[in-house]
Design an enzyme around this catalytic site. Sequence first.
Site, PDB file in Angstrom:
ATOM      1  N   HIS A 290       0.860  -1.193   0.000  1.00 37.58           N
ATOM      2  CA  HIS A 290       0.000   0.000   0.000  1.00 37.58           C
ATOM      3  C   HIS A 290       0.897   1.245   0.000  1.00 37.58           C
ATOM      4  O   HIS A 290       0.769   2.147   0.825  1.00 37.58           O
ATOM      5  CB  HIS A 290      -0.897  -0.011   1.241  1.00 37.58           C
ATOM      6  CG  HIS A 290      -2.104   0.864   1.134  1.00 37.58           C
ATOM      7  ND1 HIS A 290      -3.217   0.519   0.414  1.00 37.58           N
ATOM      8  CD2 HIS A 290      -2.368   2.080   1.666  1.00 37.58           C
ATOM      9  CE1 HIS A 290      -4.133   1.485   0.522  1.00 37.58           C
ATOM     10  NE2 HIS A 290      -3.640   2.443   1.267  1.00 37.58           N
TER      11      HIS A 290
ATOM     12  N   THR B  81      -2.592   2.658  -4.723  1.00 38.89           N
ATOM     13  CA  THR B  81      -2.758   3.115  -3.348  1.00 38.89           C
ATOM     14  C   THR B  81      -3.611   4.378  -3.285  1.00 38.89           C
ATOM     15  O   THR B  81      -3.294   5.384  -3.922  1.00 38.89           O
ATOM     16  CB  THR B  81      -1.375   3.399  -2.726  1.00 38.89           C
ATOM     17  OG1 THR B  81      -0.584   2.214  -2.804  1.00 38.89           O
ATOM     18  CG2 THR B  81      -1.494   3.855  -1.286  1.00 38.89           C
ATOM     19  N   GLU B  82      -4.697   4.317  -2.507  1.00 39.45           N
ATOM     20  CA  GLU B  82      -5.583   5.463  -2.289  1.00 39.45           C
ATOM     21  C   GLU B  82      -6.088   6.084  -3.594  1.00 39.45           C
ATOM     22  O   GLU B  82      -6.315   7.288  -3.684  1.00 39.45           O
ATOM     23  CB  GLU B  82      -4.878   6.518  -1.431  1.00 39.45           C
ATOM     24  CG  GLU B  82      -4.365   5.984  -0.095  1.00 39.45           C
ATOM     25  CD  GLU B  82      -5.460   5.499   0.836  1.00 39.45           C
ATOM     26  OE1 GLU B  82      -6.571   6.033   0.747  1.00 39.45           O
ATOM     27  OE2 GLU B  82      -5.200   4.573   1.631  1.00 39.45           O
ATOM     28  N   LEU B  83      -6.247   5.246  -4.604  1.00 35.94           N
ATOM     29  CA  LEU B  83      -6.724   5.653  -5.940  1.00 35.94           C
ATOM     30  C   LEU B  83      -5.824   6.705  -6.598  1.00 35.94           C
ATOM     31  O   LEU B  83      -6.275   7.466  -7.457  1.00 35.94           O
ATOM     32  CB  LEU B  83      -8.167   6.170  -5.894  1.00 35.94           C
ATOM     33  CG  LEU B  83      -9.269   5.174  -5.519  1.00 35.94           C
ATOM     34  CD1 LEU B  83     -10.640   5.773  -5.794  1.00 35.94           C
ATOM     35  CD2 LEU B  83      -9.123   3.849  -6.243  1.00 35.94           C
TER      36      LEU B  83
ATOM     37  N   TRP C 213      -8.116   9.869  -3.796  1.00 40.90           N
ATOM     38  CA  TRP C 213      -9.463  10.032  -3.239  1.00 40.90           C
ATOM     39  C   TRP C 213      -9.421  10.644  -1.842  1.00 40.90           C
ATOM     40  O   TRP C 213     -10.422  10.649  -1.136  1.00 40.90           O
ATOM     41  CB  TRP C 213     -10.232   8.724  -3.257  1.00 40.90           C
ATOM     42  CG  TRP C 213      -9.801   7.618  -2.319  1.00 40.90           C
ATOM     43  CD1 TRP C 213      -8.718   7.585  -1.491  1.00 40.90           C
ATOM     44  CD2 TRP C 213     -10.491   6.374  -2.120  1.00 40.90           C
ATOM     45  NE1 TRP C 213      -8.679   6.404  -0.800  1.00 40.90           N
ATOM     46  CE2 TRP C 213      -9.751   5.641  -1.156  1.00 40.90           C
ATOM     47  CE3 TRP C 213     -11.649   5.802  -2.647  1.00 40.90           C
ATOM     48  CZ2 TRP C 213     -10.139   4.364  -0.725  1.00 40.90           C
ATOM     49  CZ3 TRP C 213     -12.029   4.543  -2.216  1.00 40.90           C
ATOM     50  CH2 TRP C 213     -11.280   3.828  -1.260  1.00 40.90           C
TER      51      TRP C 213
END
Length: 404
Positions: A109, A146-148, A300
Amino acid sequence: MRTICFYFQVHQPLRIKPYRFFDIGDDHYYWDDYSNKSIIRKVAQKCYLPMNALLLDLIHQYQGRFKVAFSISGVCLDQFEAFAPDVLESFKKLVATGHVEILAETDAHALCSLKSKGEFTRMVGRHAEKIKRHFNGYTPKVFRNTELIYSDKIGGMVAEMGYEGMLTEGAKHILGWKSPNFVYQNSIDPNLKILLKNFQLSDDIAFRFSNKTWADYPLTTEKFVTWLNAVPKEQEVVNLFMDYETFGEHQWAETGIFEFMKALPNAVFKYTDFGFSTPYEVVKYGTPVAKIHVPTPISWADEERDLTAWLGNDLQNEAFSKLYEMESRVKNIEDEEIQRDWNYLQTSDHFYYMCTKFFSDGHVHSYFSHYDTPYDAFINYMNVLSDFILRVKMKESEMTEAEQ
């Protein structure tokens, strides 16, 4: 038929234990096993186990017409294997139905897509191997960073790896007047199709569901279906992307979140012209309407939908730069513990804890952080990184001596 695409992010970081300056050079184990195990078990009982059981029932009840997708970080899979094998088994049962898609991502991630193409490729490959091992040879076809986090350049790298689709945020400053409810293409490689989160409808569930000051509280399936029916008929896909921990952890069971999800498929099938699809099904059968141009990375996270949650201040940037200065040196060291720690030290959460934002975004950051202040997070991380650098130097010296 128009379709709803449900995607859930499943991630828990390996949290670093309190690590003092005086531990540098003496203590080479950095991870808070007690805290990590406690949190995994807590979230398992509140979210993963009951929600996985609910989804399995819905898939069977609707004979595969209801479908969802997950991305499960490698660092989370490692913790399931160590602390929550029952959770891992429940995910395996879901995937075995054939109506649950697993997406590719970075193993830890991590934010490596912003720094190193080589490390990004290595970490995506590492994650793919774990997915294949845990899920009976499963090979993901769609990528979720990771995290869009996404940009034209990152999409180009993902296309080079052979993925056919990628998820990201339907950020206002990127879309302008355009709708997120279509399939788009990467501007560098049009073969990579892009699915954009409908942040309004996603966040109604993920963030506003239990907010009693929200004008539309309480959120019912009838109300949600009304909003779905208001989507213009030519818009073919509504992408509902959110943290899986929304269910039972961020929105407690007492809010009615499980009952909402249990009732939603029936309401959708009964009162709308929508069905459900996995991301790959949308990518495979959807026709792109245009290229999406994202020259600067988006995510995001937070109101800005940019990188400032992780790289928005001097503390974060110093830690990030110092870490990746070690990349070429770590690659040459064949040591299992060095490679393990290198992987886990890249997890984006470590930098997230250092964020110094205020107001509503600041409250969100504080909720997820186990540190008293961002500065405490920075000092603890840099102490660990200092020890890690010493270990790398020692291994390099040993390798040099062995060659002589």
